[in-house]
Design a protein around this motif. Structure first.
Motif, PDB file in Angstrom:
ATOM      1  N   UNK A 193       2.580  13.371  15.753  1.00 14.51           N
ATOM      2  CA  UNK A 193       2.559  14.176  14.528  1.00 14.51           C
ATOM      3  C   UNK A 193       3.250  13.536  13.337  1.00 14.51           C
ATOM      4  N   UNK A 194       3.973  12.435  13.555  1.00 12.54           N
ATOM      5  CA  UNK A 194       4.685  11.774  12.464  1.00 12.54           C
ATOM      6  C   UNK A 194       3.824  10.750  11.729  1.00 12.54           C
ATOM      7  N   UNK A 195       2.574  10.557  12.155  1.00 12.02           N
ATOM      8  CA  UNK A 195       1.729   9.564  11.501  1.00 12.02           C
ATOM      9  C   UNK A 195       1.361  10.003  10.092  1.00 12.02           C
ATOM     10  N   UNK A 196       1.303   9.034   9.199  1.00 15.36           N
ATOM     11  CA  UNK A 196       1.029   9.289   7.783  1.00 15.36           C
ATOM     12  C   UNK A 196      -0.277  10.058   7.571  1.00 15.36           C
ATOM     13  N   UNK A 197      -0.362  10.674   6.405  1.00 14.05           N
ATOM     14  CA  UNK A 197      -1.604  11.324   5.998  1.00 14.05           C
ATOM     15  C   UNK A 197      -2.662  10.275   5.671  1.00 14.05           C
ATOM     16  N   UNK A 198      -2.216   9.110   5.244  1.00 13.92           N
ATOM     17  CA  UNK A 198      -3.127   8.019   4.907  1.00 13.92           C
ATOM     18  C   UNK A 198      -2.514   7.152   3.832  1.00 13.92           C
ATOM     19  N   UNK A 250       0.852  -1.187   0.000  1.00 11.64           N
ATOM     20  CA  UNK A 250       0.000   0.000   0.000  1.00 11.64           C
ATOM     21  C   UNK A 250       0.887   1.235   0.000  1.00 11.64           C
ATOM     22  N   UNK A 251       0.451   2.274  -0.717  1.00 16.60           N
ATOM     23  CA  UNK A 251       1.218   3.516  -0.795  1.00 16.60           C
ATOM     24  C   UNK A 251       0.965   4.399   0.408  1.00 16.60           C
ATOM     25  N   UNK A 252       1.989   4.615   1.213  1.00 21.37           N
ATOM     26  CA  UNK A 252       1.892   5.440   2.415  1.00 21.37           C
ATOM     27  C   UNK A 252       2.215   6.887   2.047  1.00 21.37           C
ATOM     28  N   UNK A 254      -6.786   4.388  -0.613  1.00 21.88           N
ATOM     29  CA  UNK A 254      -7.226   3.243   0.183  1.00 21.88           C
ATOM     30  C   UNK A 254      -7.860   3.747   1.481  1.00 21.88           C
ATOM     31  N   UNK A 255      -8.966   4.467   1.322  1.00 24.76           N
ATOM     32  CA  UNK A 255      -9.619   5.032   2.499  1.00 24.76           C
ATOM     33  C   UNK A 255     -10.054   3.947   3.476  1.00 24.76           C
ATOM     34  N   UNK A 256     -10.445   2.791   2.938  1.00 22.28           N
ATOM     35  CA  UNK A 256     -10.882   1.698   3.809  1.00 22.28           C
ATOM     36  C   UNK A 256      -9.723   1.212   4.681  1.00 22.28           C
ATOM     37  N   UNK A 257      -8.554   1.018   4.049  1.00 15.95           N
ATOM     38  CA  UNK A 257      -7.381   0.558   4.795  1.00 15.95           C
ATOM     39  C   UNK A 257      -6.902   1.623   5.777  1.00 15.95           C
ATOM     40  N   UNK A 258      -6.981   2.902   5.372  1.00 15.34           N
ATOM     41  CA  UNK A 258      -6.587   3.986   6.266  1.00 15.34           C
ATOM     42  C   UNK A 258      -7.453   3.991   7.514  1.00 15.34           C
ATOM     43  N   UNK A 259      -8.760   3.815   7.328  1.00 16.06           N
ATOM     44  CA  UNK A 259      -9.691   3.840   8.453  1.00 16.06           C
ATOM     45  C   UNK A 259      -9.455   2.684   9.420  1.00 16.06           C
ATOM     46  N   UNK A 260      -8.975   1.565   8.904  1.00 19.24           N
ATOM     47  CA  UNK A 260      -8.692   0.416   9.763  1.00 19.24           C
ATOM     48  C   UNK A 260      -7.362   0.561  10.500  1.00 19.24           C
ATOM     49  N   UNK A 261      -6.436   1.314   9.891  1.00 22.44           N
ATOM     50  CA  UNK A 261      -5.098   1.451  10.451  1.00 22.44           C
ATOM     51  C   UNK A 261      -4.991   2.610  11.435  1.00 22.44           C
ATOM     52  N   UNK A 262      -5.611   3.740  11.114  1.00 23.38           N
ATOM     53  CA  UNK A 262      -5.620   4.881  12.022  1.00 23.38           C
ATOM     54  C   UNK A 262      -7.046   5.082  12.527  1.00 23.38           C
ATOM     55  N   UNK A 263      -7.245   4.767  13.793  1.00 23.58           N
ATOM     56  CA  UNK A 263      -8.568   4.819  14.405  1.00 23.58           C
ATOM     57  C   UNK A 263      -8.570   5.882  15.497  1.00 23.58           C
ATOM     58  N   UNK A 264      -9.384   6.920  15.297  1.00 21.72           N
ATOM     59  CA  UNK A 264      -9.470   8.020  16.265  1.00 21.72           C
ATOM     60  C   UNK A 264      -8.099   8.622  16.564  1.00 21.72           C
ATOM     61  N   UNK A 265      -7.271   8.726  15.515  1.00 28.13           N
ATOM     62  CA  UNK A 265      -5.955   9.336  15.656  1.00 28.13           C
ATOM     63  C   UNK A 265      -4.872   8.415  16.166  1.00 28.13           C
ATOM     64  N   UNK A 266      -5.196   7.132  16.340  1.00 27.22           N
ATOM     65  CA  UNK A 266      -4.217   6.151  16.839  1.00 27.22           C
ATOM     66  C   UNK A 266      -3.832   5.181  15.734  1.00 27.22           C
ATOM     67  N   UNK A 267      -2.535   5.065  15.506  1.00 31.04           N
ATOM     68  CA  UNK A 267      -2.009   4.121  14.525  1.00 31.04           C
ATOM     69  C   UNK A 267      -1.973   2.721  15.133  1.00 31.04           C
ATOM     70  N   UNK A 268      -2.681   1.791  14.506  1.00 29.26           N
ATOM     71  CA  UNK A 268      -2.633   0.394  14.925  1.00 29.26           C
ATOM     72  C   UNK A 268      -1.495  -0.271  14.151  1.00 29.26           C
TER      73      UNK A 268
END
Length: 517
Positions: free
Chosen positions: A367-372, A171-173, A376-390
Motif C-alpha cells: 500500500x505504500x507504492x506511489x500513485x505514479x 521524475x516527480x513521484x 509520466x504515464x509511460x514511465x509509471x507503466x514501466x515501473x509499476x507492472x500489474x501492481x508490482x514496483x520494479x
C-alpha cells in the motif's frame, strides 16, 4: 471518516488533547501542538488568499526548520502539493524540477536566492528569513483567514518528491496522504519500535528527502517531539544527540561515518536516552556498523526502500542486528524482510519469480507504492507492472525471506558472460584499512566486454597499487571479479541520500579506461 485519511487530522487531534506538548524546535523557534496548529492554519489561509488551491504545486527551497515543516503541513491542509527542492543542486537542475512540477509559488531561504532561475523568478516568492525584495514570511502569513479544517486526504497527493536522477532526468513521484499514513503504521508493526508521545526525535536528514520528511511526520502523527537540525553537521549532530538526550533519529550511513571521524571523543559522550538509530538510503559497511553499535549502545534498524515506495520496503530489525552479532553474521549484509502488508519477489528479465538464492530484480507490492510519476504515464507503466514496483535493484532472497541487495540492475557489469555486482566488490575493498571509501564501475574491454575498475578514497595511509589490490582480493573474490585497474580521488561524488553517482565516475574516467587484454 477513514482512519487513514488526512495527515493534518493528526495535528488537530494532538493540538486538542495534548496542546502543551512540544511538537518541533529548531535554533530559532519552538512550537507546541496547539501553537503549531494555529500557525499551520494561518499559513494555509495565506496560501488560499494568494490564489493557491487544491492540486497547485508549491516549491520549498530551504534548509530544515520549524517553518519549513509548518509550510508543508499547511500545503497538506489545503490540498496544495508540496515540492521540496534540493538546495545542493545547480541552478539549471533546480529550474528543471521547478518547471517540470509547474510550481506556482516558492518559499525559500535567502541564501538560495541564486538558485532561482528565470522560471522561479517569474513565480511569487516568500522568503523565510526576510530578503528585502520579497515578502517576509511572518508578514505574509497575516493575510487571509485561517483554514482550520482539512481540505484533502486519502488518495489526494500529499507531496511530489523527485528521484535522484542517478541514471537520467529526475521524475516527480506522487505520494498520497494514505501512502504516508500507512507507511508510518507499517514501520512500528514490523520493527516493534515506534514514536511515543513526547519522545524526542532528531531530524537531521533534509526535509526534501523521504528520510527527513517522513521522520518528521512521525512526530506529527504519533505526538512526538521533533528537534530539527537546520542541516547536517557532523559535530552538531553528536552534540544535539547528547545535549537534548534524543531518543531516536534517522540517518544515512555517511552521516555516521563523518561524525565518528570529526568527533574524537564520541565514545565518551552520553547517549543514554538514545534507544534507536534508523539508517538506510545506502548500504553501510559492516565495520562501520559494528563501530556505531559499540559507540551509541542502542538498537539499530536498517530500512531499504526508494522514493517510489514512500519510505520502506524492508526492515532489518533490532532483533536481527542482535542475532547477527551472536551467531548469524550474514544478516549484516541483508536489508531485512518485507515490511507489514508488503510482498517481495525476485524476478528475471521476463518477470518470472526466481528460485531462492538466485539473483534477479527486486519487485514489491504494497500500500505504500506511489500513485505514479507526475505526467509520466509511460514511465509509471514501466515501473509499476500489474501492481508490482520494479525497483531496478538486483538482489536475492534466502529461505527465511531476508533480502540481500547486490546492486542496481543498471550498474551490473557483464564480464565474459559473467554478471558482476559492484556492491559485492565494494564491500570487500572497504574492509582494507588503507581504503576509506570505494566505488566500482564497469569499463570497456576488447577481450571480456567489460571489466571492473576501482575508484578509491585513501584512508590516509600509503596508496595501494593495482598489484596490492589484486593480492588483497585474491582469496575474497573470484578472479574475474577482481579490479585490476584503479584510481584515487579525494571524495566520491554522492547525491544527498548518500548514493554514489556512478554516471559521474564513468564520465570522469572515460579517457583513462585502458584495455586489459
Amino acid at each position: 471518516m477513514s482512519l487513514f485519511y488526512s495527515l493534518t487530522d493528526h495535528l488537530d487531534f494532538h493540538a486538542q488533547v495534548r496542546g502543551d506538548t512540544l511538537l518541533a524546535s529548531d535554533d530559532k523557534k519552538s512550537l507546541n501542538f496547539a501553537e503549531a496548529k494555529r500557525r499551520v492554519d494561518r499559513i494555509a489561509g495565506a496560501m488560499e488568499a494568494s490564489g493557491l488551491g487544491a492540486g497547485d504545486r508549491v516549491g520549498i527551497l530551504a534548509k530544515n526548520s520549524v517553518d519549513n515543516l509548518c509550510t508543508f503541513l499547511a500545503c497538506a491542509r489545503l490540498g496544495v502539493v508540496a515540492v521540496g527542492l534540493n538546495y545542493r543542486l545547480t541552478q539549471p537542475e533546480v529550474e528543471f524540477i521547478a518547471s517540470d512540477a509547474e510550481i506556482k509559488h516558492l518559499f525559500f531561504d535567502a541564501e538560495f536566492d541564486g538558485l532561482r532561475g528565470d522560471y522561479l523568478r517569474a513565480q511569487p516568492g516568500v522568503c523565510y528569513d526576510g530578503a528585502d525584495r520579497t515578502p517576509n514570511f511572518d508578514k505574509w502569513i497575516e493575510q487571509g483567514e485561517p483554514v482550520i479544517d482539512s481540505r484533502a486526504g486519502g488518495d489526494d497527493v500529499l507531496f511530489q518528491m523527485y528521484t535522484s536522477g542517478t541514471t537520467g532526468l529526475p521524475k516527480g513521484v506522487l505520494i498520497t496522504h494514505r501512502n504516508v499514513l500507512l507507511v508510518t503504521y507499517q514501520g512500528p508493526m514490523t520493527t516493534g519500535k515506534g514514536h511515543r508521545v513526547g519522545e524526542k526525535g532528531l531530524v537531521v536528514a533534509p526535509l526534501f528527502h523521504a528520510v527527513g520528511l517522513v521522520g518528521a511526520l512521525m512526530g506529527v502523527i504519533y505526538g512526538g517531539t521533533m528537534i530539527i537540525q537546520r542541516d547536517y553537521d557532523p559535530v552538531g549532530m553528536i552534540d544535539t544527540l547528547e545535549k537534548e538526550q534524543i531518543n531516536t533519529t534517522a540517518v544515512i550511513p555517511v552521516m555516521l561515518q563523518f561524525s565518528i571521524i570529526c568527533v574524537p571523543d564520541i565514545a565518551e559522550r552520553d547517549f543514554s536516552n538514545l534507544h534507536t538509530i534508523n539508517y538506510g538510503a545506502s548500504p553501510i559497511a559492516e565495520d562501520l556498523l559494528r563501530q556505531c553499535m559499540d559507540i551509541f549502545k542502542c538498537d539499530f534498524i536498517q530500512g531499504y526502500g526508494q522514493t517510489e515506495a514512500t519510505l520502506a520496503l524492508t526492515f532489518l530489525t533490532a532483533d536481527d542486528h542482535r542475532a547477527a552479532l551472536n551467531d548469524k553474521p550474514q544478516l549484516l549484509r541483508s536489508c531485512g524482510r518485507a515490511v507489514f502488508g508488503t510482498e517481495i519477489r525476485i524476478v528475471d528479465e521476463h518477470g518470472h519469480t526466481l528460485p531462492t538464492g538466485e539473483i534477479g530484480e527486486i519487485v514489491a507490492s504494497g500500500p505504500q507504492l506511489m500513485k505514479g510519476y507526475w505526467k509520466r504515464d509511460d514511465a509509471t507503466a514501466k515501473t509499476i507492472v500489474d501492481g508490482w514496483l520494479h525497483t531496478g535493484d538486483a538482489g536475492r532472497m534466502d529461505d527465511e525471506g531476508y533480502v540481500y541487495i547486490q546492486d542496481r540492475v543498471k550498474d551490473m557489469i557483464i564480464s565474459g558472460g559473467e554478471n558482476i555486482y559492484p556492491a559485492e566488490l565494494e564491500n570487500v575493498l572497504m574492509s582494507h584499512p588503507a581504503i576509506q571509501d570505494a566505488a566500482v564501475i564497469g569499463v570497456s574491454d576488447e577481450q571480456w566486454g567489460e571489466v571492473p575498475f576501482a575508484v578509491l578514497v585513501s584512508a590516509g595511509q600509503q596508496e595501494l597499487t593495482a598489484e596490492d589490490l589484486v593480492e588483497f582480493c585474491r582469496d575474497k573474490l573470484a578472479g574475474y571479479k577482481i579490479p585490476r585497474q584503479l584510481a584515487y580521488v579525494e571524495a566520491l561524488p554522492r547525491n544527498p541520500t548518500g548514493k554514489i553517482l556512478k554516471k559521474d565516475l564513468r564520465e570522469q574516467f572515460r579517457d583513462r579506461m585502458k584495455n586489459t587484454a
